[in-house]
Design a protein around this motif. Structure first.
Motif, mmCIF file in Angstrom:
data_model
loop_
_atom_site.group_PDB
_atom_site.id
_atom_site.type_symbol
_atom_site.label_atom_id
_atom_site.label_comp_id
_atom_site.label_asym_id
_atom_site.label_seq_id
_atom_site.Cartn_x
_atom_site.Cartn_y
_atom_site.Cartn_z
ATOM 1 N N HIS A 43 0.837 -1.194 0.000
ATOM 2 C CA HIS A 43 0.000 0.000 0.000
ATOM 3 C C HIS A 43 0.876 1.250 0.000
ATOM 4 C CE1 HIS A 43 -2.915 2.945 1.642
ATOM 5 N NE2 HIS A 43 -3.860 2.125 1.207
ATOM 6 N N TYR A 44 1.906 1.260 0.845
ATOM 7 C CA TYR A 44 2.758 2.446 0.980
ATOM 8 C C TYR A 44 3.602 2.686 -0.267
ATOM 9 C CZ TYR A 44 5.798 5.882 3.237
ATOM 10 O OH TYR A 44 6.477 7.028 3.556
ATOM 11 N N ALA A 45 3.894 1.625 -1.019
ATOM 12 C CA ALA A 45 4.696 1.775 -2.230
ATOM 13 C C ALA A 45 4.012 2.651 -3.274
ATOM 14 C CB ALA A 45 4.994 0.407 -2.826
ATOM 15 N N THR A 46 2.691 2.830 -3.174
ATOM 16 C CA THR A 46 1.958 3.646 -4.142
ATOM 17 C C THR A 46 2.167 5.131 -3.933
ATOM 18 O OG1 THR A 46 -0.084 3.827 -2.823
ATOM 19 C CG2 THR A 46 0.173 1.851 -4.187
ATOM 20 N N THR A 47 2.803 5.518 -2.830
ATOM 21 C CA THR A 47 2.917 6.926 -2.466
ATOM 22 C C THR A 47 3.688 7.731 -3.500
ATOM 23 O OG1 THR A 47 2.881 6.317 -0.127
ATOM 24 C CG2 THR A 47 3.695 8.514 -0.663
ATOM 25 N N HIS A 48 4.878 7.238 -3.870
ATOM 26 C CA HIS A 48 5.809 8.003 -4.709
ATOM 27 C C HIS A 48 6.841 7.010 -5.246
ATOM 28 C CE1 HIS A 48 9.243 10.730 -5.589
ATOM 29 N NE2 HIS A 48 8.322 11.659 -5.786
ATOM 30 N N PRO A 49 7.445 7.255 -6.394
ATOM 31 C CA PRO A 49 8.470 6.334 -6.909
ATOM 32 C C PRO A 49 9.608 6.050 -5.932
ATOM 33 C CG PRO A 49 7.778 7.801 -8.654
ATOM 34 C CD PRO A 49 7.093 8.283 -7.404
ATOM 35 N N TRP A 50 9.983 7.009 -5.110
ATOM 36 C CA TRP A 50 11.031 6.746 -4.109
ATOM 37 C C TRP A 50 10.572 5.664 -3.127
ATOM 38 C CZ3 TRP A 50 12.100 12.604 -2.860
ATOM 39 C CH2 TRP A 50 12.973 13.123 -3.837
ATOM 40 N N GLU A 51 9.321 5.751 -2.678
ATOM 41 C CA GLU A 51 8.819 4.770 -1.725
ATOM 42 C C GLU A 51 8.573 3.424 -2.405
ATOM 43 O OE1 GLU A 51 9.125 5.329 1.222
ATOM 44 O OE2 GLU A 51 9.189 7.512 1.334
ATOM 45 N N ASP A 52 8.180 3.455 -3.658
ATOM 46 C CA ASP A 52 8.012 2.211 -4.405
ATOM 47 C C ASP A 52 9.355 1.490 -4.505
ATOM 48 O OD1 ASP A 52 6.934 0.188 -5.929
ATOM 49 O OD2 ASP A 52 6.745 1.390 -7.763
ATOM 50 N N PHE A 53 10.414 2.226 -4.828
ATOM 51 C CA PHE A 53 11.745 1.624 -4.919
ATOM 52 C C PHE A 53 12.177 1.072 -3.564
ATOM 53 C CE2 PHE A 53 16.338 1.655 -4.606
ATOM 54 C CZ PHE A 53 16.752 1.116 -5.810
ATOM 55 N N ALA A 54 12.016 1.855 -2.491
ATOM 56 C CA ALA A 54 12.468 1.424 -1.166
ATOM 57 C C ALA A 54 11.689 0.218 -0.663
ATOM 58 C CB ALA A 54 12.353 2.578 -0.168
ATOM 59 N N GLU A 55 10.383 0.188 -0.912
ATOM 60 C CA GLU A 55 9.576 -0.955 -0.505
ATOM 61 C C GLU A 55 9.972 -2.208 -1.286
ATOM 62 O OE1 GLU A 55 6.156 -1.077 1.810
ATOM 63 O OE2 GLU A 55 8.160 -0.472 2.482
ATOM 64 N N THR A 56 10.159 -2.052 -2.591
ATOM 65 C CA THR A 56 10.554 -3.205 -3.410
ATOM 66 C C THR A 56 11.950 -3.676 -3.033
ATOM 67 O OG1 THR A 56 9.211 -2.260 -5.197
ATOM 68 C CG2 THR A 56 10.691 -4.059 -5.774
ATOM 69 N N TRP A 57 12.842 -2.739 -2.760
ATOM 70 C CA TRP A 57 14.202 -3.078 -2.299
ATOM 71 C C TRP A 57 14.131 -3.905 -1.017
ATOM 72 C CZ3 TRP A 57 19.292 -1.798 -3.922
ATOM 73 C CH2 TRP A 57 20.291 -2.040 -2.973
ATOM 74 N N ALA A 58 13.313 -3.454 -0.061
ATOM 75 C CA ALA A 58 13.187 -4.178 1.213
ATOM 76 C C ALA A 58 12.715 -5.607 0.980
ATOM 77 C CB ALA A 58 12.228 -3.441 2.145
ATOM 78 N N HIS A 59 11.739 -5.781 0.099
ATOM 79 C CA HIS A 59 11.224 -7.128 -0.163
ATOM 80 C C HIS A 59 12.259 -7.980 -0.889
ATOM 81 C CE1 HIS A 59 6.929 -7.094 1.130
ATOM 82 N NE2 HIS A 59 7.217 -5.807 1.211
ATOM 83 N N TYR A 60 13.050 -7.369 -1.736
ATOM 84 C CA TYR A 60 14.144 -8.111 -2.373
ATOM 85 C C TYR A 60 15.096 -8.653 -1.312
ATOM 86 C CZ TYR A 60 18.361 -9.034 -5.094
ATOM 87 O OH TYR A 60 19.479 -9.630 -5.634
ATOM 88 N N LEU A 61 15.446 -7.823 -0.321
ATOM 89 C CA LEU A 61 16.330 -8.284 0.756
ATOM 90 C C LEU A 61 15.653 -9.352 1.603
ATOM 91 C CD1 LEU A 61 18.151 -5.056 2.038
ATOM 92 C CD2 LEU A 61 18.782 -6.611 0.177
ATOM 93 N N HIS A 62 14.344 -9.197 1.859
ATOM 94 C CA HIS A 62 13.605 -10.240 2.586
ATOM 95 C C HIS A 62 13.755 -11.583 1.872
ATOM 96 C CE1 HIS A 62 11.888 -7.220 5.067
ATOM 97 N NE2 HIS A 62 10.770 -6.990 4.407
ATOM 98 N N ILE A 63 13.522 -11.571 0.577
ATOM 99 C CA ILE A 63 13.510 -12.807 -0.204
ATOM 100 C C ILE A 63 14.891 -13.438 -0.238
ATOM 101 C CG2 ILE A 63 13.258 -13.696 -2.567
ATOM 102 C CD1 ILE A 63 10.871 -11.739 -2.849
ATOM 103 N N VAL A 64 15.916 -12.641 -0.515
ATOM 104 C CA VAL A 64 17.276 -13.172 -0.622
ATOM 105 C C VAL A 64 17.722 -13.778 0.707
ATOM 106 C CG1 VAL A 64 19.697 -12.514 -0.930
ATOM 107 C CG2 VAL A 64 17.968 -11.692 -2.532
ATOM 108 N N ASP A 65 17.481 -13.076 1.804
ATOM 109 C CA ASP A 65 17.936 -13.566 3.111
ATOM 110 C C ASP A 65 17.200 -14.839 3.517
ATOM 111 O OD1 ASP A 65 19.417 -13.564 5.464
ATOM 112 O OD2 ASP A 65 17.997 -12.288 6.515
ATOM 113 N N THR A 66 15.886 -14.853 3.305
ATOM 114 C CA THR A 66 15.101 -16.021 3.694
ATOM 115 C C THR A 66 15.448 -17.236 2.834
ATOM 116 O OG1 THR A 66 13.311 -14.529 4.357
ATOM 117 C CG2 THR A 66 12.773 -16.859 4.152
ATOM 118 N N LEU A 67 15.698 -17.013 1.553
ATOM 119 C CA LEU A 67 16.091 -18.123 0.689
ATOM 120 C C LEU A 67 17.463 -18.668 1.086
ATOM 121 C CD1 LEU A 67 14.902 -17.028 -2.872
ATOM 122 C CD2 LEU A 67 13.965 -18.852 -1.442
ATOM 123 N N GLU A 68 18.366 -17.797 1.544
ATOM 124 C CA GLU A 68 19.659 -18.301 2.014
ATOM 125 C C GLU A 68 19.457 -19.207 3.227
ATOM 126 O OE1 GLU A 68 24.126 -16.829 3.316
ATOM 127 O OE2 GLU A 68 22.407 -15.585 3.844
#
Length: 362
Positions: A246-271
């Motif tokens: 929901h928060y990623a819809t605010t602005h492209p900066w927040e979309d990037f930061a939210e997507t970045w966070a989820h990328y780190l979630h996925i990489v760490d959990t998969l490791e």
């Protein structure tokens, strides 16, 4: 996160352990080699020798005195603080109230973040190395004076501010509920805010703006107005088709930061899943998309699709386990094709596979 075991007795260990509960060995984490060492003291001083690497000598980070860090520094280095703690600018008054316990929680989350950034080989400039734009943390408690401005968690030119109240589980859950968020954790905060830092470092200063705007939108849109509009009107209809949150819809900066966070979630959990050699093979289910053996190195080269193919069956299985315990889903988010494309941009950015804007093709 990789798995660790005591080098003396082979007991399985957690990343934050500073003592082996089985054999009593003192433990310290060496960040360059990503090794949790069992240690023996050298004489009466502060020098420690790993039992698996005789002849090396280390000291503990100064924050180990507060139980907030178990990372090691080479004994002959002049630094008092480890690779993770050297980025701290401000910490709360540790003698006041619950500040010490809450600060420790922040440090545990921050150290997991730095572990991952090192694994990704991302730059970690200090403010001395990159004046005015280096990575700096302020951990601030709410002021007690009536009418004083609240501490706002956020990022500004390399400075990441974390409100100490976020380390209070009850207060954080209350905020999560008030803001209608499915997920709110300390590690999530760190991963989101560091996304803003790397947007500055890798996108803006790395000459990737045109490519980023083509995927996330035009960051030149007025941020203050976008934030006000978001809190006034909320997210647009069908936002899940294009945004991770929901928060990623605010602005492209927040979309990037939210997507970045989820990328780190996925990489760490998969490791972690790969370290446990987890596999997902549901009975009576023929859909191959729900089957996986988690064997990949999520930090290695390859397309984003490899991570997603492992991630989806893993989260379906773990979400099902959580529901069997009557607790919320581990990962209550939808990875739409558009979100996966955005995540692929971040994956390629981290892997340094993107040309600079307007650079000729090789």
């Amino acid at each position: 996160m990789q798995l660790f075991q005591c080098q003396k007795c082979s007991q399985m260990l957690y990343f934050e352990n500073n003592l082996c509960e089985t054999c009593g060995s003192t433990l310290g984490y060496e960040p360059v080699e990503a090794q949790l060492h069992a240690l023996e003291a050298e004489g009466e001083g502060e020098r420690w020798e790993p039992i698996a690497e005789r002849g090396r000598a280390y000291r503990f980070c100064a924050n180990s005195l507060h139980g907030a860090c178990n990372w090691l520094i080479p004994a002959d280095y002049s630094d008092q603080y480890c690779i993770a703690c050297r980025h701290n600018r401000t910490i709360p008054a540790l003698s006041e109230g619950e500040n010490l316990q809450r600060w420790r929680k922040l440090e545990y989350a921050k150290h997991r973040l730095i572990y991952q950034l090192i694994k990704l080989k991302l730059p970690l400039p200090t403010n001395a190395e990159l004046p005015g734009h280096g990575l700096v943390f302020d951990f601030l408690a709410e002021p007690q004076q009536p009418g004083a401005a609240r501490v706002m968690t956020g990022h500004d030119n390399g400075l990441i501010t974390l409100n100490l109240q976020e380390a209070d589980d009850a207060a954080r859950e209350k905020l999560r509920t008030q803001m209608h968020e499915p997920y709110r954790t300390l590690l999530g905060h760190f991963r989101h805010e560091i996304g803003h830092f790397y947007w500055d470092l890798l996108v803006r200063d790395g000459h990737k703006l045109d490519q980023c705007r083509a995927i996330f939108g035009d960051d030149r849109d007025d941020y203050t107005q976008a934030l006000q509009r978001h809190y006034r009107e909320g997210a647009p209809a069908h936002w899940r088709e294009e945004f991770i949150s929901h928060y990623a819809t605010t602005h492209p900066w927040e979309d990037f930061a939210e997507t970045w966070a989820h990328y780190l979630h996925i990489v760490d959990t998969l490791e972690t899943a790969a370290a446990f050699r987890l596999g997902v093979h549901p009975r009576r289910v023929d859909d191959l998309d729900l089957h996986a053996d988690i064997t990949l190195n999520p930090y290695g080269a390859g397309a984003i699709e490899g991570l997603i193919e492992a991630w989806l069956p893993l989260t379906f299985a773990v979400n099902s386990l959580n529901r069997s315990m009557g607790i919320a889903d581990l990962y209550p988010f939808i990875l739409s094709p558009t979100v996966i494309r955005k995540m692929g941009f971040i994956h390629d950015l981290v892997q340094d596979r993107l040309r600079e804007d307007n650079a000729p093709a090789s």
